[in-house]
Design an enzyme around this catalytic site. Structure first.
Site, mmCIF file in Angstrom:
data_model
loop_
_atom_site.group_PDB
_atom_site.id
_atom_site.type_symbol
_atom_site.label_atom_id
_atom_site.label_comp_id
_atom_site.label_asym_id
_atom_site.label_seq_id
_atom_site.Cartn_x
_atom_site.Cartn_y
_atom_site.Cartn_z
ATOM 1 C CB VAL A 104 -12.699 40.558 -19.364
ATOM 2 C CG1 VAL A 104 -12.408 42.012 -19.741
ATOM 3 C CG2 VAL A 104 -11.515 39.679 -19.718
ATOM 4 C CE LYS A 105 -13.128 37.931 -11.335
ATOM 5 N NZ LYS A 105 -12.988 39.409 -11.344
ATOM 6 N NE ARG A 106 -15.792 38.831 -21.778
ATOM 7 C CZ ARG A 106 -16.360 39.793 -21.042
ATOM 8 N NH1 ARG A 106 -16.449 39.681 -19.731
ATOM 9 N NH2 ARG A 106 -16.860 40.870 -21.618
ATOM 10 C CB THR A 140 -9.088 38.513 -14.886
ATOM 11 O OG1 THR A 140 -10.298 39.140 -15.312
ATOM 12 C CG2 THR A 140 -8.265 39.516 -14.091
ATOM 13 C CG ASP B 108 -16.460 39.379 -11.167
ATOM 14 O OD1 ASP B 108 -16.294 39.712 -9.975
ATOM 15 O OD2 ASP B 108 -15.599 39.557 -12.041
#
Lengths: 309, 309
Positions: A104-106, A140, B108
């Protein structure tokens, strides 16, 4: 959850994770047709197509692997309907006892990071009750905002026995634009790696921390250094296969115990049937092609690890 | 969309944006009670409560301001139901002709960034048809992954006439951990700012680029420098009010044309009725308190800009 991940890697002998990043163009025609016949060429139809695609792949590979990594962007592009397919996918993987890494790369600060952490890894309090949102096992996260952004995630992980993979050195060609900038002669990613090691040291499972790192397969030299900078951090390694990484490049991401890294492949597995090597399976047998690709990936990485011993 | 934002700032004489970041604890009791009576203490009930809360605030302030900035984390914590409330909020703000900045801080690489861009700013193709996902006008994005992460967003913005605010120097206390690291004597955020200016230079509206930056109100000295590094970039300034920023600190975020920055306040506006200064309104009149807080904020910033002339 880090202990479960380690245990499952030992049982499956497969330090790999399959990225469930469905593009509509990967979904074989017969699945698209059926979904569109039922729901039309709509967001709902697309969501149904990627869910059925995921489900068939999971059914064919779950016993070989410890974990999956759905990339939420691929679902978010279809709005609410896509996110329902994301949630169904997470839940179904849990039914198969797979560890789910939400890619999710938050990353935000304070109460906002806490809200993301609650939504993806924890439980939200509503009056006298509490509910899970998306309920992944790991997420993530992006470190650019510093400790204020990471600590709320760590707090939720501690309470819920979940975990994180923090971006350190990403697999893409331009990752160096900021991550490789030299600070007193050392690149930024090393400082971020040191910080990950520090965040992780107070948050240990049995042998590894539940605060891990992301280091791309496409930067093996950097991986070798970062392995030493973060000895107790599990490293999630994207960029294998389609992005160019090979098993032999990855041996230094692992510790001497043969653990410490988990290598991701997405397109290389889920769209295997589109590659020349697996084209014989055809679109109807796409999930069997995925199973074969998983077996080949395990053999490649295991072979490289054995050769390095 | 940057031209629309500039035009609306000129008409309202209010270079401000209201952050719609609803915590359930901000929502007055009578709204919570009604929502829970209808849907129970459930995710649906919580989503209904924050939607009704937002709606009443928007109804009371839309004519005073050019833009709103919903923080998606606050919705995402309630899973799918929360995201439905996010979508309703975006749509309702569009009905009121407000510019909507989705504070999503996504980031991303490659096709994954493209999927986020499509989901938040663009249209997704499904067979012969295309659909919007969340349909914000601007999105905040994280630069840690470099150009590969940003360009897919820029491509969608160009096609859809939308825009970005890229994190440069964030407002939180620990933002310096990585952002302030010195590279050849200059902090990382300056390099990121230069990159934002470069990305922006090829993507101009009439007077400003649609590729903007985020610089926290809590770092006025850095803001002054970054204003010069990115002369054509609009700066989104969080951290006013509850996080400590004041109008007088912010004059250097603006250019001599009185434009170039838009200052965000979230809790300070939407939960104004909880502050001593506006307590007289009471929970029943919370949205009138928000209106008063907006008027006071506009006066503070306008006063500071006039004084600096």
């Amino acid at each position: 959850m880090i202990n479960k991940l380690v245990a499952k890697i030992k049982i499956t002998k497969a330090p790999i994770v399959v990225g469930l990043d469905p593009m509509l163009s990967y979904v074989p025609e017969h699945i698209q047709k059926k979904a569109f016949a039922e729901y039309g060429e709509t967001l709902e139809g697309a969501a149904e197509a990627i869910w059925q695609y995921n489900k068939e792949i999971i059914d064919h590979i779950w016993d070989l692997i410890p974990a999956v990594k759905p990339q939420i962007a691929m679902y978010e592009q279809f709005g609410i309907e896509g996110l329902k397919a994301f949630q169904k996918t997470v839940d179904y993987c849990h039914e198969k006892d797979l560890v789910v890494i939400g890619d999710v790369k938050r990353g935000d600060i304070g109460s906002t990071s806490a809200a993301y952490a609650v939504g993806h890894l924890g439980r939200v309090q509503i009056g006298s009750k509490s509910y899970t949102g998306f309920n992944e096992d790991f997420a993530t996260v992006n470190p650019y905002l510093g400790s204020d952004g990471i600590k709320p995630f760590i707090d939720v992980c501690k309470e819920e026995k979940k975990g994180l993979f923090i971006l350190v050195k990403t697999s893409n060609p331009s990752s160096g634009e900021f991550q490789d900038r030299l600070i007193d002669g050392r690149p930024l990613y090393e400082y971020v790696g040191e910080q990950v090691a520090e965040w992780g040291s107070g948050h240990m499972g049995d042998s590894y921390s539940y605060i891990g790192a992301v280091v791309g397969a496409t930067y093996p030299e950097e991986g070798k250094i970062l392995r030493k900078v973060m000895p107790k951090s599990f490293i999630l390694v994207p960029g294998y296969g389609a992005q160019g990484g090979k098993g032999a490049d990855l041996v230094h991401y692992f510790n001497e115990d043969g653990l410490g890294a988990i290598v991701n492949s997405s397109r290389g597995i889920i769209a295997a049937y589109k590659q020349e090597q697996y084209a014989g399976f055809g679109g109807e047998h796409f999930a069997e092609a995925s199973r074969q690709a998983v077996e080949d990936m395990i053999a490649d990485i295991d072979g490289a690890l054995q050769a390095a011993k």
